[in-house]
Scaffold this active site. Sequence first.
Site, PDB file in Angstrom:
ATOM      1  CG  ASP A   6      35.860  39.287 -99.117  1.00  0.00           C
ATOM      2  OD1 ASP A   6      34.991  39.146-100.246  1.00  0.00           O
ATOM      3  OD2 ASP A   6      35.638  38.499 -98.269  1.00  0.00           O
ATOM      4  CD  GLU A  35      27.996  40.080-104.400  1.00  0.00           C
ATOM      5  OE1 GLU A  35      27.225  41.340-104.702  1.00  0.00           O
ATOM      6  OE2 GLU A  35      28.917  39.869-104.517  1.00  0.00           O
TER       7      GLU A  35
END
Lengths: 201, 251
Positions: free
Chosen positions: B11, B130
Amino acid sequence: MSQVIGVIDYGQAGNIFNIRKVFELAKKEVKIVVVKSGQDLKSVDKIVIPGVGTYKGAMESIAPFYQELRDKILKVPTLGICLGMQILSEIGYEFGETPGLKYFEGAVRLMPVKHPVPHIGWANVEVIRPSKILKGVTAEDVFYFMHSYEFINYKDVAGLSNYIDHSFVSVVERDQVFGVQFHPEKSRTHGLKIIDNFLSI
Amino acid sequence: MSKIRVIARLDVKPPYVIKGVHFEGLRKMGQPEALAEKYYWQGADEIFYIDAVASLYQREILFEYIEQTAKSIVAPFCVGGGIRTTDDVARLLHCGADKVVINTAAIANPQLIRDCAHIFGSQCVTVSIEAKRKGDGWECYTDYGRIPSGKDVMDWVKEVQDLGAGELLVTSVDTEGRQKGFDVELMAGISTIASVPVVAAGGAGQLEHIRDVIKDGNVNAVCIASMLHYDRITIREIKEYLLSQEIEVTL
């Protein structure tokens, strides 16, 4: 001697960056030419038809120099990768029915499996007959696949792979023309063997 | 069972790889190109590079970092964060990506998934989900787990498959970064209805967590971040453990 490798351009799709990178890693005396027209094909020693895209989209991209490309493939070493292998067939069924480059017999169809499709991941290649492009490949070597469609061919198969319990054609070869369903440019040192073999032909 | 892919997930908040808890409280872990190369040599089956803030800040994708990261690896490279158009996808492929990950833009404009599948093929389109628990189910979030979309996760899975998604990257917002295990129930629910590969992310802290999400969540791949970034384990060690648990992987 320096080799000129022509990589077929599909416009938006295609992964020329990765093809260029792996050829540069494999051998320094290689010049990459991006092929967008029949004119571009004239100076190349070998052809790479790359992956990433759709059968229909790829054939539309090469339509302006379809005949020149077909003629050239008959003369120079050619490596089709993933989609690039598939469009060397007679016909494909991704987003409708599309005629291919017709070098190899057979059609490209959706994989007939109950498992998740696309098939994404690593698999071995069983070498089923003497092959120039698979020279040095062993039963332990693994190659990276990402495809929903497969090449149905019975005449020119050099390698077979399995997606769980489903066997499919992963390598075709006839004379100086090769097709691999996996991505050698993504398959670590095993993939580099394929690139080296192609450069040695 | 097919060979399970063990994926290293980066990330990125350029120029750093970051890691947070529940996508919050971000810490710097290193530079993306250095970590990508490290995990490549450890035997990662794929590298995922997710720009954590491009959507949130509504800024352009920073292509130079992606190209730089792609250079050092001869392995599958999947890139996401901030993708809004098919042109963005084309540019990413020309920077070394093999697949792209789309979330925020797909929720705002589901047609983008169909357009990408038509141009680049389904195998190139990974939809990121998500998911956060809500009542008996889960809700889709966007912008790196910050903004609820109102969409039910299971409905969205069916919708994106119909649109041509070729893979699902499922991150549990509840378990992400806590290193206390994946949301196995979520993964199992999605795997049951998914016709495309499912990649589980968010929560790996111990080897048993990885085994459980593969065996009980029935996923095709796992994303590992914290365990690797903190040097607690290598990809190779994870794979050796999975083999000992009779889970097929490539070494």
